[in-house]
Each structure stands twice: as structure tokens, then as C-alpha cells.
Design an enzyme around this catalytic site. Structure first.
Site, PDB file in Angstrom:
ATOM      1  CE  LYS A 174      -2.368   3.171   2.776  1.00 58.55           C
ATOM      2  NZ  LYS A 174      -2.103   4.141   1.778  1.00 58.55           N
ATOM      3  CD  GLU A 249      13.127   1.761  10.735  1.00 52.67           C
ATOM      4  OE1 GLU A 249      13.335   2.823  11.349  1.00 52.67           O
ATOM      5  OE2 GLU A 249      13.733   0.708  10.989  1.00 52.67           O
ATOM      6  CB  CYS A 283      12.589   9.675   8.754  1.00 58.87           C
ATOM      7  SG  CYS A 283      13.486   8.634   7.620  1.00 58.87           S
ATOM      8  CD  GLU A 381       9.391  13.339  11.973  1.00 56.67           C
ATOM      9  OE1 GLU A 381       8.280  12.794  12.113  1.00 56.67           O
ATOM     10  OE2 GLU A 381      10.355  12.791  11.431  1.00 56.67           O
TER      11      GLU A 381
HETATM   12  P1  NAD Z   1       1.651   8.462   7.807  1.00 59.53           P
HETATM   13  O1  NAD Z   1       1.886   7.725   9.069  1.00 59.53           O
HETATM   14  O2  NAD Z   1       0.570   9.466   7.745  1.00 59.53           O
HETATM   15  O3  NAD Z   1       1.336   7.434   6.633  1.00 59.53           O
HETATM   16  C1  NAD Z   1       2.200   6.373   6.304  1.00 59.53           C
HETATM   17  C2  NAD Z   1       1.400   5.294   5.588  1.00 59.53           C
HETATM   18  O4  NAD Z   1       0.459   4.714   6.509  1.00 59.53           O
HETATM   19  C3  NAD Z   1       0.574   5.817   4.416  1.00 59.53           C
HETATM   20  O5  NAD Z   1       0.596   4.866   3.379  1.00 59.53           O
HETATM   21  C4  NAD Z   1      -0.808   5.929   5.024  1.00 59.53           C
HETATM   22  O6  NAD Z   1      -1.847   5.869   4.073  1.00 59.53           O
HETATM   23  C5  NAD Z   1      -0.833   4.722   5.943  1.00 59.53           C
HETATM   24  N1  NAD Z   1      -1.836   4.786   7.022  1.00 59.53           N
HETATM   25  C6  NAD Z   1      -2.386   5.894   7.572  1.00 59.53           C
HETATM   26  N2  NAD Z   1      -3.257   5.533   8.536  1.00 59.53           N
HETATM   27  C7  NAD Z   1      -3.252   4.176   8.603  1.00 59.53           C
HETATM   28  C8  NAD Z   1      -3.920   3.216   9.403  1.00 59.53           C
HETATM   29  N3  NAD Z   1      -4.789   3.574  10.345  1.00 59.53           N
HETATM   30  N4  NAD Z   1      -3.652   1.902   9.212  1.00 59.53           N
HETATM   31  C9  NAD Z   1      -2.748   1.525   8.289  1.00 59.53           C
HETATM   32  N5  NAD Z   1      -2.098   2.381   7.483  1.00 59.53           N
HETATM   33  C10 NAD Z   1      -2.331   3.702   7.638  1.00 59.53           C
HETATM   34  O7  NAD Z   1       3.065   9.092   7.396  1.00 59.53           O
HETATM   35  P2  NAD Z   1       3.413  10.018   6.137  1.00 59.53           P
HETATM   36  O8  NAD Z   1       2.803  11.350   6.367  1.00 59.53           O
HETATM   37  O9  NAD Z   1       3.115   9.307   4.857  1.00 59.53           O
HETATM   38  O10 NAD Z   1       5.002  10.110   6.252  1.00 59.53           O
HETATM   39  C11 NAD Z   1       5.644  11.010   7.101  1.00 59.53           C
HETATM   40  C12 NAD Z   1       6.155  10.305   8.353  1.00 59.53           C
HETATM   41  O11 NAD Z   1       6.940   9.184   7.985  1.00 59.53           O
HETATM   42  C13 NAD Z   1       7.069  11.165   9.197  1.00 59.53           C
HETATM   43  O12 NAD Z   1       6.711  11.081  10.550  1.00 59.53           O
HETATM   44  C14 NAD Z   1       8.455  10.567   8.990  1.00 59.53           C
HETATM   45  O13 NAD Z   1       9.363  10.736  10.011  1.00 59.53           O
HETATM   46  C15 NAD Z   1       8.138   9.138   8.757  1.00 59.53           C
HETATM   47  N6  NAD Z   1       9.210   8.488   8.021  1.00 59.53           N
HETATM   48  C16 NAD Z   1      10.044   7.650   8.706  1.00 59.53           C
HETATM   49  C17 NAD Z   1      11.103   7.021   8.055  1.00 59.53           C
HETATM   50  C18 NAD Z   1      12.010   6.097   8.809  1.00 59.53           C
HETATM   51  O14 NAD Z   1      12.609   5.253   8.196  1.00 59.53           O
HETATM   52  N7  NAD Z   1      12.131   6.210  10.112  1.00 59.53           N
HETATM   53  C19 NAD Z   1      11.282   7.216   6.693  1.00 59.53           C
HETATM   54  C20 NAD Z   1      10.419   8.071   6.017  1.00 59.53           C
HETATM   55  C21 NAD Z   1       9.368   8.694   6.698  1.00 59.53           C
END
Ligand code: NAD
Length: 479
Positions: A174, A249, A283, A381
Site C-alpha cells: 500500500k 520505522e 526522517c 518532528e
Molecule cells: P503516515 O503515518 O501518515 O502514513 C504512512 C502510511 O500509513 C501511508 O501509506 C498511510 O496511508 C498509511 N496509514 C495511515 N493511517 C493508517 C492506518 N490507520 N492503518 C494503516 N495504514 C495507515 O506518514 P506520512 O505522512 O506518509 O510520512 C511522514 C512520516 O513518515 C514522518 O513522521 C516521517 O518521520 C516518517 N518516516 C520515517 C522514516 C524512517 O525510516 N524512520 C522514513 C520516512 C518517513
């Protein structure tokens, strides 16, 4: 001109969904990238059932076949890096060179795991009992649910999908809703490379429908998630409750220490790159700059000079250093944090204003504050081009401030002292540490991941990826 329509890929077929979404271009809101299908819970269940049905055959498939498929995808990514880089820059807003680099990295990851498929190994030990032998082998976990964020639209899916398939798992992927184009391109490549029906499936759509279905379905044996802390924690709870393996992550508030003895150019380059490149939407971004008193004034002046020379603009144009913020929601978050920082008494020393451009987009000048360790801007963050500099009296105080965070993804130091560099590497409470380098920017063949609130489960990437995508079996034979 009609826009491309990206469809879901379920059980080897391209299928329509229940509703459609628009794939926006954050550099040019009047010029969207395409339309994409948003899957339902039923579509997702169908994908999971297909992955479940395909698993027994794929788990036993020849490693040569898996290696060939992954290698084909890797070669295609490398060959098409400019074209796919343009797509990535248009839909995510990274500058074109950054986007092309990300596609190339995805290609290298597929090629790395093509090799790893041929190297799935084990151990052979003598038993403590006479006449008995012990073999330790790795087996696939089963159906893996992969849930990705928007900020690395092709590299993060690559570093989850490639090891999952290499080790014999089947996949339901997804992507984030903001970046369906890159996800579709990857699915298309896997399809044409000959991945059997059901082995790889992609369902675009919301976290609430598609994500939740993946997380809660009893046939999904493992979930690899990258995204925000809030969603990650929910997934952890749901997956743990039903006994699924989980790897998360999540966020970071990565410190970069600049000691008095640092080479000023090295430190400024590391800070500007780490904090602001990719619009700060990494991140691993260095959003906390911890600067020792003796170099503080020179460092801040040099930072302002460097930042004023950076060009913010349309991600696909030559000469642009910083592309737009990914969407309206993230822009609002960035502006909220800029306001909160000012309200808490942080001093804005550079930027923070919206930038107007010939095209309509989410353009924000990088914002650099000076502040105190307890301020929200120094603790939470932001995930945008916003950083704070904090003063430190000594190495000891800098070290203490660096570790004073709920996160632990990456930490960096700029120093010419072997003693301090060595101590820093030992004492930093982070999964990755950098000396005289930006906190962001990592290799594809070594482990990636954090500690504390940043990560849960085993590491991603490199050979360590096997920990998550396989389960170990110990076999005893009397002969
Ligand atoms: P997000 O948590 O909003 O979404 C991530 C994914 O989860 C998306 O595909 C989203 O549709 C899905 N999702 C949302 N709600 C869900 C649920 N209830 N159940 C299952 N899936 C669900 O994050 P984002 O806005 O896409 O990305 C930004 C965040 O990602 C930041 O906090 C960043 O730090 C983190 N990030 C971390 C790393 C790492 O490796 N540590 C790398 C990149 C981004």
C-alpha cells in the site's frame, strides 16, 4: 490532454477501484500528474487472498528465478532513472537531481537483493549429542503487508518489496496516497519482469480502508511500516494483538553537533544538506543543530549566507535547490511550527516565508531558528524545512542535549577530534551515527533503522533485512 490513470494491481491484473483520486504536483497545482484508483476493503482482501494462495509455490520457487526478476527490475530502474526521476520530482516535489538519485538507489536495492536471493544461507553445527547434527535455516514468513510513506516514493517501497520477494514471501503493498505514480511504475516493472500472479499485489487508497485491512487481516503474517509515530503505534498494537510480526520505522528529531574544532565548511554543508535538502522532508533530517559556543557566531553567519544563496522553486527546474512542501496539509504543519516557535520565544534568524513562483505551489523558504532545548521546535518532528540551533558550552553538554529526545534514528557530529568523534559514536543513542557528514543520506547495502521512539523491530536494508523477512528453523538429524 488526458491524464494517465494508475490502476491497482491485484492477482496479476490491473483493476479499477471504487473511487478515484488526483495525483497532484506540489510545484504546479494547475498541472496534476495523473489520476489513481482508490481501493476498497474488499479490493484489499482480494489482494491478501491472492498473496496467501500464491505463497506456497513462491516460497518453494527457485532462487535463480527470484534473483532474475529482481535483477530485471533493478536494471530497468537504472535505465529509466531520468524519466522516473521526473515523475518522482513532479509528484513528491523533490528536486530533479534528488529524485533521479532516489530512482537509481531503488535500482541498486533491487540488484542487491537479487544477489541476496542467491545467498540465503544457514548454519550447520555439531549437536551436543553424539550422532546428531543441527542445521539452522531461514524460511519466508508468509504474506507481508507493506505500508509506505510519501517522502521516498520509490526507494522505501524498493527496500521493503525487494527483500520480501527475495526471501520467498508474497506481498500486498500500500503506497502513500500522495505518490501513486512511482508505486504504479514499480508494480508495472514487477509485472513485466514476470512476477507470478498473486506474488506481488499493490492496492492504492486510504490508510483507513486499505491500510487497516492489511493490518487486521489474519492472513497477513508480517507488516513492514514506515510513517508517522501515531499511525505506527496503532499498527503495532493491532499487529501484536493478533500475533503478526511487525517492523516500524517512524519519526526522528535528529541532532547534528558542531564542536568548536569543526571545519566550518564541512559543518555548514552537513547542516544545510541535512536540515533543508529534500525540503527537510526526511526522517533523518538534522532538525536540531547543537552548536558549541566558540564556533556559534561564525557558524550562524555562514549558515545565513548559505541559506540566502539557495533557490526555492519548481522541483523540475534546473538550478532549484529546494523544491516545494509536499502538500497543503504539510505546509500548514510547517507554518504552525514556525508560529509556535516564535510564540515560545525562539528567534527566527532566516527564512520561514512563503515564496511566490510563476506556478501555483507550496513553496516555503527554509526557516532557521535559534532556541532552547525545551521548546517544541527542538523536541517535535516538523517534517519540513525548519531547523533550530541550540547553544552548548561543551562536548559533554552537547552530548547530553543530543540524547535528550524521545527519538533515536540518526545523530551526527562535526569535529576534527578523534577523541570526541569516537566518544560520540559510542554514546549517541541512535541507530545510525555520522561523523562530518549530514545525518540524512545513507548507503543501500547496510542496515537502516533507529532506537527509542523511532523504530520497532529488526533493521531494514542490507543483509540485516533477512531478520524481518525470514523466520529461523532449527533442524536436528540423527544419523
Ligand atoms: P503516515 O503515518 O501518515 O502514513 C504512512 C502510511 O500509513 C501511508 O501509506 C498511510 O496511508 C498509511 N496509514 C495511515 N493511517 C493508517 C492506518 N490507520 N492503518 C494503516 N495504514 C495507515 O506518514 P506520512 O505522512 O506518509 O510520512 C511522514 C512520516 O513518515 C514522518 O513522521 C516521517 O518521520 C516518517 N518516516 C520515517 C522514516 C524512517 O525510516 N524512520 C522514513 C520516512 C518517513
Amino acid at each position: 490532454m488526458s491524464m494517465p490513470v494508475y490502476r491497482n494491481y491485484i492477482n496479476g491484473r490491473w483493476v479499477n477501484g471504487s473511487t478515484m483520486g488526483v495525483n497532484q504536483n506540489p510545484s504546479d497545482l494547475d498541472n496534476p500528474v495523473g489520476e489513481y484508483v482508490r481501493g476498497s476493503a474488499t479490493d484489499t482482501t482480494e489482494a491478501i487472498e491472492a498473496a496467501d494462495a500464491a505463497f506456497p509455490v513462491w516460497a518453494e520457487s527457485s532462487v535463480q528465478r527470484r534473483a532474475d526478476i529482481l535483477d530485471t527490475v533493478g536494471s530497468e530502474l537504472l535505465a529509466r532513472k531520468n524519466e522516473l526521476g521526473l515523475l518522482l520530482a513532479r509528484e513528491e516535489g523533490k528536486t530533479l537531481p534528488e529524485a533521479i538519485g532516489e530512482v537509481a538507489r531503488a535500482g541498486q536495492i533491487f540488484k542487491f537483493f537479487a544477489g541476496e536471493a542467491l545467498r540465503i544461507g544457514g548454519e550447520h553445527l555439531a549437536s551436543v549429542r553424539v550422532g546428531v547434527e543441527v542445521d539452522i535455516t531461514r524460511e519466508p514468513v508468509g504474506v507481508v503487508g507493506i505500508i509506505a510513506p510519501w517522502n521516498f516514493p520509490i526507494a522505501i517501497p524498493a527496500w521493503k518489496i525487494a527483500p520480501a520477494l527475495a526471501y520467498g514471501n508474497t506481498v500486498v503493498f500500500k503506497p502513500a496516497e500522495l505518490v501513486p505514480g512511482c508505486a504504479w511504475a514499480l508494480a508495472d516493472m514487477l509485472h513485466r519482469a514476470g512476477v507470478p500472479a498473486g506474488v506481488f499485489n499493490m492496492v492504492m487508497g486510504s490508510g483507513r480502508l486499505v491500510g487497516n485491512t492489511i493490518v487486521n487481516h489474519p492472513s497477513v503474517n508480517a507488516i513492514s511500516f514506515t510513517g508517522s509515530v501515531g499511525v505506527g503505534r496503532q499498527i503495532q498494537e493491532a499487529a501484536t494483538k493478533r500475533g503478526a510480526k511487525v517492523q516500524l520505522e517512524m519519526g526522528g528529531k535528529n541532532p547534528l553537533i558542531v564542536l568548536d574544532d569543526a571545519d566550518l565548511d564541512v559543518a555548514v554543508n552537513a547542516a544545510v544538506n541535512g536540515a533543508f535538502f529534500s525540503t527537510g522532508q526526511r526522517c533523518t533530517a538534522s532538525s536540531r543543530l547543537i552548536v558549541q559556543n566558540g564556533i556559534y557566531d561564525r557558524f550562524m553567519l555562514a549558515m545565513q549566507q548559505r541559506l540566502s544563496a539557495l533557490k526555492v522553486g519548481n522541483a523540475v527546474l534546473q538550478g532549484v535547490d529546494i523544491g516545494p512542501v509536499v502538500d497543503e496539509k504539510q505546509l500548514q504543519t510547517d507554518l504552525d511550527y514556525i508560529r509556535i516557535a516564535k510564540e515560545e520565544g525562539a528567534k527566527l534568524v532566516f527564512g520561514g516565508d512563503l515564496v511566490s513562483q510563476p506556478t501555483r505551489g507550496h513553496f516555503l523558504q527554509p526557516a532557521l531558528f535559534t532556541g532552547e532545548p525545551g521548546m517544541r521546535i527542538a523536541r517535535e518532528e516538523v517534517f519540513g524545512p525548519v531547523a533550530v540551533a541550540i547553544r552548548a558550552d561543551s562536548f559533554e553538554q552537547a552530548m547530553q542535549q543530543a540524547n535528550d529526545t524521545e527519538f533515536g534514528l540518526c545523530a551526527g557530529i562535526c569535529t576534527q577530534s578523534l577523541k570526541y568523534a569516537t566518544q560520540f559514536k559510542r554514546r549517541a543513542q541512535a541507530g545510525m551515527v555520522m561523523v562530518n557528514l549530514p545525518t540524512a543520506g545513507v548507503d543501500f547495502h547496510v542496515p537502516f533503522g533507529g532506537r527509542k521512539g523511532s523504530s520497532v523491530g529488526s533493521r531494514e536494508q542490507g543483509r540485516y533485512a533477512a531478520e524481518f523477512y525470514t523466520t529461523v528453523k532449527t533442524a536436528y538429524t540423527a544419523a
